[in-house]
Write an enzyme that holds these catalytic residues in place. Structure first.
Site, mmCIF file in Angstrom:
data_model
loop_
_atom_site.group_PDB
_atom_site.id
_atom_site.type_symbol
_atom_site.label_atom_id
_atom_site.label_comp_id
_atom_site.label_asym_id
_atom_site.label_seq_id
_atom_site.Cartn_x
_atom_site.Cartn_y
_atom_site.Cartn_z
ATOM 1 N N ARG A 1 15.006 84.161 25.465
ATOM 2 C CA ARG A 1 15.717 84.395 26.747
ATOM 3 C C ARG A 1 17.198 84.011 26.646
ATOM 4 O O ARG A 1 17.777 83.478 27.608
ATOM 5 C CB ARG A 1 15.080 83.606 27.897
ATOM 6 C CG ARG A 1 13.630 83.867 28.120
ATOM 7 C CD ARG A 1 13.307 85.255 28.633
ATOM 8 N NE ARG A 1 11.879 85.442 28.592
ATOM 9 C CZ ARG A 1 11.230 85.925 27.517
ATOM 10 N NH1 ARG A 1 11.896 86.357 26.460
ATOM 11 N NH2 ARG A 1 9.936 86.036 27.528
ATOM 12 N N SER B 1 9.570 84.253 36.378
ATOM 13 C CA SER B 1 9.524 82.849 35.958
ATOM 14 C C SER B 1 10.884 82.204 36.179
ATOM 15 O O SER B 1 11.907 82.737 35.772
ATOM 16 C CB SER B 1 9.168 82.753 34.475
ATOM 17 O OG SER B 1 7.852 83.198 34.299
ATOM 18 N N GLU C 1 15.700 79.610 33.790
ATOM 19 C CA GLU C 1 15.869 80.948 33.204
ATOM 20 C C GLU C 1 16.686 81.846 34.143
ATOM 21 O O GLU C 1 17.455 82.699 33.719
ATOM 22 C CB GLU C 1 14.480 81.556 32.961
ATOM 23 C CG GLU C 1 14.501 82.938 32.359
ATOM 24 C CD GLU C 1 13.103 83.453 32.046
ATOM 25 O OE1 GLU C 1 12.236 82.662 31.619
ATOM 26 O OE2 GLU C 1 12.879 84.655 32.233
HETATM 27 C C1 FAD Z 1 8.006 89.895 39.253
HETATM 28 C C2 FAD Z 1 8.938 89.584 38.108
HETATM 29 C C3 FAD Z 1 8.419 89.469 36.831
HETATM 30 C C4 FAD Z 1 9.277 89.201 35.752
HETATM 31 N N1 FAD Z 1 8.738 89.109 34.506
HETATM 32 C C5 FAD Z 1 9.552 88.874 33.451
HETATM 33 C C6 FAD Z 1 9.010 88.785 32.124
HETATM 34 O O1 FAD Z 1 7.824 88.947 31.892
HETATM 35 N N2 FAD Z 1 9.853 88.526 31.108
HETATM 36 C C7 FAD Z 1 11.194 88.345 31.311
HETATM 37 O O2 FAD Z 1 11.926 88.128 30.333
HETATM 38 N N3 FAD Z 1 11.728 88.408 32.556
HETATM 39 C C8 FAD Z 1 10.944 88.680 33.621
HETATM 40 N N4 FAD Z 1 11.481 88.748 34.876
HETATM 41 C C9 FAD Z 1 12.928 88.468 35.076
HETATM 42 C C10 FAD Z 1 13.824 89.706 35.051
HETATM 43 O O3 FAD Z 1 13.114 90.877 35.422
HETATM 44 C C11 FAD Z 1 14.484 89.925 33.691
HETATM 45 O O4 FAD Z 1 15.279 88.815 33.316
HETATM 46 C C12 FAD Z 1 15.337 91.183 33.669
HETATM 47 O O5 FAD Z 1 15.716 91.451 32.349
HETATM 48 C C13 FAD Z 1 16.580 91.075 34.537
HETATM 49 O O6 FAD Z 1 17.158 92.389 34.660
HETATM 50 P P1 FAD Z 1 18.043 92.773 35.925
HETATM 51 O O7 FAD Z 1 18.569 94.140 35.717
HETATM 52 O O8 FAD Z 1 17.275 92.541 37.164
HETATM 53 O O9 FAD Z 1 19.204 91.706 35.759
HETATM 54 P P2 FAD Z 1 19.989 90.948 36.939
HETATM 55 O O10 FAD Z 1 19.068 89.993 37.603
HETATM 56 O O11 FAD Z 1 20.697 91.929 37.765
HETATM 57 O O12 FAD Z 1 21.024 90.104 36.065
HETATM 58 C C14 FAD Z 1 20.568 89.054 35.228
HETATM 59 C C15 FAD Z 1 21.760 88.535 34.424
HETATM 60 O O13 FAD Z 1 22.203 89.565 33.542
HETATM 61 C C16 FAD Z 1 23.574 89.908 33.822
HETATM 62 N N5 FAD Z 1 23.683 91.361 33.633
HETATM 63 C C17 FAD Z 1 22.997 92.330 34.280
HETATM 64 N N6 FAD Z 1 23.318 93.535 33.789
HETATM 65 C C18 FAD Z 1 24.244 93.328 32.822
HETATM 66 C C19 FAD Z 1 24.964 94.184 31.939
HETATM 67 N N7 FAD Z 1 24.811 95.515 31.957
HETATM 68 N N8 FAD Z 1 25.815 93.626 31.031
HETATM 69 C C20 FAD Z 1 25.989 92.286 30.999
HETATM 70 N N9 FAD Z 1 25.353 91.422 31.830
HETATM 71 C C21 FAD Z 1 24.474 91.937 32.718
HETATM 72 C C22 FAD Z 1 23.829 89.441 35.243
HETATM 73 O O14 FAD Z 1 25.192 89.153 35.454
HETATM 74 C C23 FAD Z 1 22.956 88.188 35.296
HETATM 75 O O15 FAD Z 1 23.620 87.099 34.678
HETATM 76 C C24 FAD Z 1 10.665 89.024 35.972
HETATM 77 C C25 FAD Z 1 11.186 89.150 37.272
HETATM 78 C C26 FAD Z 1 10.330 89.438 38.320
HETATM 79 C C27 FAD Z 1 10.904 89.587 39.708
#
Ligand code: FAD
Length: 301
Positions: free
Chosen positions: A169, A224, A294
């Site tokens: 992560r 998480s 995280e």
């Molecule tokens: C129900 C649920 C289950 C989940 N299960 C998992 C799992 O199994 N494993 C896991 O790893 N995570 C999990 N997550 C967490 C999450 O989905 C991941 O971390 C996901 O990769 C975040 O993507 P996002 O587009 O929503 O990022 P955001 O939440 O929009 O951003 C997260 C971070 O990334 C940065 N960011 C976003 N896009 C970019 C870009 N293009 N370039 C640079 N920085 C950027 C943002 O500034 C922020 O710091 C879960 C979340 C939920 C709600």
């Protein structure tokens, strides 16, 4: 007055609660949804060097504090959504706003194996690259052949995985040495081994069923909250502190999964952050283990 050089949508004082899966938190000064990648380049070039810029995907790993965020948020979802499949080389080239479950489905349909884990990650490819998102034995960077990034001047760069320090992560651009990079992901080429499409689709169904059984998906959450410490599970440690079901304001440590904090209705970002602090304090006191958050928390408290 000069016409703006960009074609996307700029909004003032946008509520970030609408854009994060926790459905809580403050407003951002400005929010920009680019029309496409060229438009994003023009927009970034036009920003003063002093303007803080934040990229946001689907907000599934993000909390903006109640007093809001100074600067401009760039939303990638819907904006950067093109993708191309190369079935001969088992590759998918996708822009950063494409949702991970979509990539899992495309890979399965095209007879590629190993992308199934992405079906359970409700974020964009850009967020998954930033977090090295993963589950059930798969990790985003395990499939990355190369990425394309953009910087504040709107310049694009192709980078191999070797340019990054990649961990659990955690992804750090070696040249910068910090998680808070001013070089953002706009696209990536992923490669997967050839496989059995029907088996991949079946595995996706099984993974999603496991999630529905174990995670509180009926209430707003951000997955998480803490990374798992080496050899243990954050959920087990928090549960052992007796915190399942513990509430502060509208935020609750899920009775179903102790590493999830859910918004029971009217949670403020401060309620969620207070629960995060409470859980990490309790685990430190009882087990001497320092849990690492995280979820990314930004903005003014
Ligand atoms: C129900 C649920 C289950 C989940 N299960 C998992 C799992 O199994 N494993 C896991 O790893 N995570 C999990 N997550 C967490 C999450 O989905 C991941 O971390 C996901 O990769 C975040 O993507 P996002 O587009 O929503 O990022 P955001 O939440 O929009 O951003 C997260 C971070 O990334 C940065 N960011 C976003 N896009 C970019 C870009 N293009 N370039 C640079 N920085 C950027 C943002 O500034 C922020 O710091 C879960 C979340 C939920 C709600």
């Amino acid at each position: 007055m000069n016409e703006p050089v960009w074609r996307g949508q700029l909004r003032e004082r946008e509520s970030m609660a609408r854009h994060v899966t926790w459905r809580a938190g403050g407003i951002v000064d400005r929010a920009y949804t680019p029309a496409d990648l060229d438009d994003l380049r023009a927009f970034l070039r036009a920003q003063p060097a002093t303007e803080p810029v934040w990229f946001v995907g689907l907000g599934s790993n993000l909390l903006v504090r109640d007093r809001g965020l100074r600067g401009t948020v760039v939303f990638t979802h819907w904006a950067l959504r093109r993708f191309r499949v190369d079935p001969d080389r088992c590759g998918i080239a996708a822009e950063a706003g494409v949702a991970c479950p979509k990539i899992a489905r495309i890979a399965a349909v095209e007879g590629m194996a190993g992308a199934e884990f992405l079906a359970g990650i409700p974020g964009t490819l850009g967020g998954a690259l930033t977090m090295n998102a993963g589950c059930y034995g798969g990790e985003t960077w395990g499939a990355v052949a190369r990425v394309q990034t953009i910087d504040r001047s709107g310049s694009l760069r192709e980078r191999p995985p070797a340019d990054f320090e990649i961990g659990y992560r955690s992804v750090v651009l070696k040249a910068e040495g910090t998680h808070h990079s001013e070089e953002w992901f706009v696209a990536a080429t992923l490669r997967f081994p050839r496989g059995d499409g029907a088996a991949a689709r079946q595995r996706i169904r099984e993974l999603l069923a496991r999630r529905i059984a174990s995670q509180p998906l009926n209430l707003p959450n951000a997955g998480s909250v803490f990374r798992n410490p080496p050899g243990d599970h954050a959920a087990r440690l928090i549960e052992a502190c007796g915190l399942k079901g513990h509430a502060i304001g509208g935020a609750v440590i899920s009775p179903k999964h102790a590493n999830f904090i859910v918004n029971g209705g009217a949670a403020r970002a401060a309620d969620i952050e207070a629960l995060i602090e409470l859980a990490s304090h309790a685990v430190r006191e009882k087990f001497g283990i320092e849990l690492e958050c995280e979820v990314r928390i930004i903005g003014e408290a």
